[in-house]
Structure formats: structure tokens, C-alpha cells
Motif scaffolding. Structure first.
Motif, short mmCIF file in Angstrom:
data_model
loop_
_atom_site.label_atom_id
_atom_site.label_comp_id
_atom_site.label_asym_id
_atom_site.label_seq_id
_atom_site.Cartn_x
_atom_site.Cartn_y
_atom_site.Cartn_z
N ALA A 263 -22.02 21.19 -25.10
CA ALA A 263 -22.96 21.89 -24.21
C ALA A 263 -22.19 22.82 -23.30
N HIS A 264 -22.48 24.10 -23.39
CA HIS A 264 -21.75 25.12 -22.64
C HIS A 264 -22.48 25.43 -21.33
N VAL A 265 -21.73 25.42 -20.22
CA VAL A 265 -22.27 25.85 -18.94
C VAL A 265 -21.65 27.20 -18.61
N VAL A 266 -22.49 28.21 -18.39
CA VAL A 266 -21.98 29.55 -18.12
C VAL A 266 -22.33 29.97 -16.69
N SER A 267 -21.84 31.13 -16.30
CA SER A 267 -22.10 31.62 -14.95
C SER A 267 -23.60 31.83 -14.74
N PRO A 268 -24.11 31.39 -13.60
CA PRO A 268 -25.56 31.52 -13.36
C PRO A 268 -25.99 32.95 -13.15
N GLU A 269 -27.17 33.29 -13.64
CA GLU A 269 -27.75 34.60 -13.39
C GLU A 269 -28.24 34.64 -11.93
N ILE A 270 -28.62 35.79 -11.46
CA ILE A 270 -28.91 35.97 -10.04
C ILE A 270 -30.01 35.02 -9.55
N ASN A 271 -31.05 34.82 -10.35
CA ASN A 271 -32.15 33.96 -9.91
C ASN A 271 -31.72 32.51 -9.76
N THR A 272 -30.85 32.06 -10.67
CA THR A 272 -30.34 30.68 -10.55
C THR A 272 -29.42 30.56 -9.34
N LYS A 273 -28.60 31.57 -9.09
CA LYS A 273 -27.74 31.54 -7.90
C LYS A 273 -28.58 31.43 -6.63
N ILE A 274 -29.66 32.19 -6.58
CA ILE A 274 -30.56 32.14 -5.42
C ILE A 274 -31.16 30.74 -5.29
N ALA A 275 -31.59 30.17 -6.42
CA ALA A 275 -32.17 28.83 -6.39
C ALA A 275 -31.14 27.79 -5.94
N ILE A 276 -29.89 27.96 -6.37
CA ILE A 276 -28.82 27.04 -5.95
C ILE A 276 -28.61 27.11 -4.45
N ILE A 277 -28.55 28.33 -3.92
CA ILE A 277 -28.36 28.51 -2.49
C ILE A 277 -29.51 27.89 -1.71
N GLU A 278 -30.72 28.11 -2.18
CA GLU A 278 -31.90 27.54 -1.50
C GLU A 278 -31.87 26.02 -1.54
N ILE A 298 -25.43 37.74 -3.86
CA ILE A 298 -24.82 38.97 -4.37
C ILE A 298 -23.32 39.02 -4.10
N ASN A 299 -22.91 38.51 -2.94
CA ASN A 299 -21.51 38.69 -2.52
C ASN A 299 -20.59 37.53 -2.82
N LEU A 300 -21.13 36.41 -3.31
CA LEU A 300 -20.27 35.30 -3.70
C LEU A 300 -20.07 35.30 -5.20
N GLU A 430 -30.99 44.53 -7.94
CA GLU A 430 -30.37 43.22 -7.71
C GLU A 430 -29.73 42.69 -8.98
N ASN A 431 -30.40 42.89 -10.10
CA ASN A 431 -29.87 42.42 -11.38
C ASN A 431 -28.58 43.16 -11.75
N LEU A 432 -28.56 44.47 -11.54
CA LEU A 432 -27.38 45.26 -11.82
C LEU A 432 -26.22 44.89 -10.89
N LYS A 433 -26.56 44.64 -9.63
CA LYS A 433 -25.54 44.19 -8.68
C LYS A 433 -24.84 42.95 -9.20
N ASN A 434 -25.64 42.00 -9.60
CA ASN A 434 -25.10 40.73 -10.08
C ASN A 434 -24.20 40.93 -11.31
N LYS A 435 -24.66 41.74 -12.25
CA LYS A 435 -23.88 42.00 -13.45
C LYS A 435 -22.56 42.69 -13.15
#
Length: 439
Positions: A263-278, A298-300, A430-435
Motif C-alpha cells: 500500500a503506497h502512501v503519497v503526498s497529500p493533495e491540497i484538500n487533504t492537507k487542509i483537512a489534516i490541518i483542520e 500552501i506554504n508547508l 490554489e491547486n496550481l500553487k500546491n502542484k
């Protein structure tokens, strides 16, 4: 050997950012440490877990260079008298009891506190399945991915779930497995080692990649693995690489790692990062506005550990200094990350990413064309270039073939206006920023 002598060597071996944020807070407790056990103190349990998981081996290397003896590394938190007393008592007990204790599970690492997104859904679902029917469906379960993406959380969530069902769980880092093995050889008591590792319902081992080139330990792990697997006992392993990419591991072990489910865990997309922070802020009793949550996301970078560390830092500054948590406070605390991010992003990379996302030629974005999609793409390039790089408006104007910086300024103002009114435009940015940040 002093705290300063250890920190001086440690500083030269790790990133400046992580040293300043975490490692510089280490205090070497020389009065209760000895040649076999080096004990350190840190301010809180998060930092303790972070350092123990990621840097125990490096710290042990440093102390071995200084003292010529490799110790076990213990990380305590301040005022943790109960744990300290138990360590002192353990020193008076028979030395073989060092082998008996496995690394304790963190009660906060459960399935309920794990944030699920497309980046980790497969690993989460597989872990839940293993927890429900250990030793039956996916054995072994091999979870792999970069550091700080939640592998240890899932591993311990499986363990915590099993403990609630009165299962016997052994959770250790591969470093502890090796130390236990070598200690048992030294004391000529391999039966004690085998009794510990082969008489459990679940064996959970973190960072199996560090078994590299340890031939005798690999031999013992091979037999332990076979014994447990043939008895339908669950094995779960984590690694920063998939089995086939780990060098210095015997092929017969690799084939067993491959035999179960990967099972591969990859870098979270922006929405998951936001959910993690929340989620993490909620668990730590911290309230952030949406603007602050988005700014942090965006900045982490994508490390969950990094995110949790920053949240603790923000909360500590607000609590200890009596400050309100505002976007300015967060921006000041994250200025190192923001600076590093901007230094690593180029204008040409932004043009390339926007071109790909909007299906517009890079040459069109640098031209005077006025079709709707080109104008939109050029505006996004300008906005992101100003937001994510150190380039001035004249620099951006020159890159895009504009007359002067006033056109850049107008496009930035228009982009800000559209962000407020057009949710789709905001989402694209926001999506482009994350990418761009995560390349």
C-alpha cells in the motif's frame, strides 16, 4: 559529553530548518544517562516522537563517535517523572528486561484521528481490513512512502485496535529489533528473544528499510517472519521504499514482503492537507480561520509531522505570549518556509505548469494574444509569480513580453478580484500553487 557537544555535531548532519525547530530543544540528561542508555529531554510529546522516530539512529551515531560505545536513545518530555523513575528502576533490574519491552503505542494514533484522502485511502482501507481480520486477508501488509506521510500513524492504529481486542501486539522500530537481537546474542539468551517476537498476535515493524546490509539480523528476521506467517499471525511493515527498491536486503526477504499487499502512501493533495490541518488543530484545541488554514497548507511541505509541529509552534506562541492567532502571526512564524519555497520556484516553471493545466502553449502566454483562455492563463501566471517568487513586477513584465510593470499590477488586482467572486478561479489558483510548491 555535553548537550552542546552533541548538538554541534547534530547541527552539521541535518537540515537547518528541522534543527532550529526541533533538535535544538534537546537536553542531554548526563546525570541519569550511562554508557548503555543516553537520555534526553524535550518540551512535549510530539517533539519526543518526532526525534525518536526520525533521528534516534543519527544521535546514537554521534554519541558512538564521541564515546566509542553505541547507546540506546531515550527521549523524555519535561516533568515526566514517572517515566524517568521507571528508567532508573529498570537499570537496577536484570539486563535482559531491556529486551522484553517493546516501543509503547501512542494512544492518539487511531483510525478515527487519521485524515483520509486520495493520497492515502488505499493504505488506510488495507490497514482497517487487517485490523478487522489480522493474519487472514493481507499478510504481510507493507505500507511504503516518503517520511512524514502517516505510515507510523496507520501502523500504530492497527496496534491500538488490536490491543482493545486483547491481542498481543509487538510494535518496534527495526532499530529496536536489531538492538534486541544483538543484546540477546551478547547475553547468550536467544530463547528469550524468540519468545518475545514469535509469540505475538501482531508484529508491527517501522522503517524496515534500515535492515539493509544487516546479514545476521536479516537471517533472524527471516525465521521470525516464517514462524509468524505460518501460524497466521499478522505482520505489518513500513518503509520509505517499495520492497524491490530496498538495497542490501536478501531476495528471499523481499519476496516475502512482496507476497502480501503493498500500500503506497503519497503526498497529500491540497484538500487533504487542509483537512489534516483542520483535524490536527481541532485535536490540539486550536482555532484557525479559513484564510490561515489555506496559508499553512500552501506554504508547508507535505509532511504530517511538519504540519503538526507548526501547529504546536503557533499555539505555543499565542498561548505563552498572549497573542491572538492572526494571519500575520502565522506568516511571521512560517517566514523560513515561505522564504525557502520562493527561492526554489522559477518563473519558467510557473509558465510550464499553467500551460499544462489550461492547455495553452507557453509561447502564447508570453505573447500579446487576447483570447479568453490565454488572458486567463497569463493572469494566473502573473499572480502566482508574484505570490510564489521573489521576482519584481518589472521582472515578470519582461518575462511575459509586457511593456511595463503597470500591466502586471493590473492583472494582480484583477486576479485578486476574481478570487473573491469566482470560486472556480480560486480553486484553479490554489491547486496550481500546491502542484508548483510540491514539485
Amino acid at each position: 559529553m555535553t548537550t552542546q557537544s552533541i548538538l554541534k555535531k547534530l547541527k552539521s548532519k541535518i537540515s537547518k530548518n528541522e534543527f532550529e525547530r526541533y533538535l535544538k530543544q534537546l537536553i542531554y540528561l548526563d546525570t541519569i544517562s550511562d554508557k548503555k542508555v543516553a537520555i534526553f529531554e524535550v518540551p512535549n510529546s510530539f517533539i519526543a516522537r518526532f526525534i525518536k522516530t526520525k533521528y534516534s539512529s543519527i544521535i546514537a551515531d554521534i554519541i558512538e563517535d564521541i564515546s566509542k560505545i553505541r547507546p540506546t536513545i531515550k527521549i523524555e518530555t519535561k516533568n515526566d517523572n514517572t517515566k524517568r523513575d521507571s528508567i532508573v528502576k529498570d537499570e537496577k533490574k536484570d539486563e535482559l528486561e531491556v529486551v522484553e519491552n517493546s516501543t509503547p503505542l501512542n494512544e492518539a494514533f487511531t483510525f478515527d484521528t487519521f485524515v483520509v484522502g486520495s493520497s492515502n485511502e488505499m493504505a488506510y482501507t488495507a490497514s482497517k481490513a487487517v485490523a478487522k481480520k489480522p493474519g487472514i486477508q493481507y499478510n504481510p501488509l507493507f505500507i511504503y512512502g516518503d517520511t512524514g506521510l502517516g505510515k507510523t500513524h496507520l501502523l500504530q492504529a492497527i496496534g491500538n485496535d488490536a490491543l482493545e481486542k486483547n491481542k498481543k501486539v509487538i510494535y518496534v522500530t527495526v532499530e529496536q529489533f536489531m538492538n534486541d537481537f544483538l543484546f540477546s546474542i551478547k547475553k547468550k539468551n536467544m530463547e528469550f528473544f524468540k519468545d518475545k517476537y514469535r509469540n505475538c498476535d501482531l508484529l508491527l515493524i517501522d522503517d524496515i528499510q534500515f535492515l539493509t546490509n544487516k546479514e545476521s539480523t536479516q537471517e533472524e528476521f527471516f525465521h521470525t517472519f516464517n514462524e509468524l506467517h505460518s501460524s497466521n499471525k499478522q505482520i505489518v511493515l513500513t518503509s520509505d521504499k517499495m520492497p524491490s527498491e530496498i538495497g542490501g536486503i536478501e531476495e528471499r526477504l523481499k519476496s516475502r514482503f512482496e507476497h502480501g499487499l503493498k500500500a503506497h502512501v503519497v503526498s497529500p493533495e491540497i484538500n487533504t492537507k487542509i483537512a489534516i490541518i483542520e483535524k490536527k488543530s481541532e485535536l490540539n484545541g486550536i482555532y484557525f480561520t479559513k484564510e490561515i488554514v489555506n496559508f499553512i497548507a500552501i506554504n508547508l511541505d507535505n509532511s504530517v509531522r511538519e504540519i503538526e509541529g507548526v501547529l504546536i509552534q503557533i499555539n505555543a506562541n499565542a498561548t505563552l505570549l498572549g497573542k491572538e492567532i492572526t494571519i500575520d502571526l502565522v506568516r511571521d512564524l512560517l517566514q523560513v518556509q515561505v522564504k525557502e519555497t520562493k527561492e526554489n520556484i522559477s518563473l519558467s516553471k510557473i509558465v510550464e505548469m499553467v500551460s499544462s493545466e489550461l492547455n495553452v502553449k507557453p509561447s502564447d502566454l508570453r505573447s500579446s494574444k487576447r483570447t479568453a483562455n490565454v488572458v486567463k492563463g497569463r493572469r494566473i501566471v502573473i499572480y502566482l509569480a508574484r505570490e510564489l517568487t521573489h521576482n519584481s513586477m518589472p521582472d515578470i513584465a519582461k518575462l511575459l513580453g509586457m511593456k511595463d510593470h503597470s500591466s502586471v499590477s493590473k492583472n494582480i488586482a484583477k486576479a485578486n478580484e476574481l478570487k473573491e467572486k469566482d470560486e472556480n478561479f480560486k480553486l484553479i489558483i490554489e491547486n496550481l500553487k500546491n502542484k508548483i510548491i510540491n514539485i
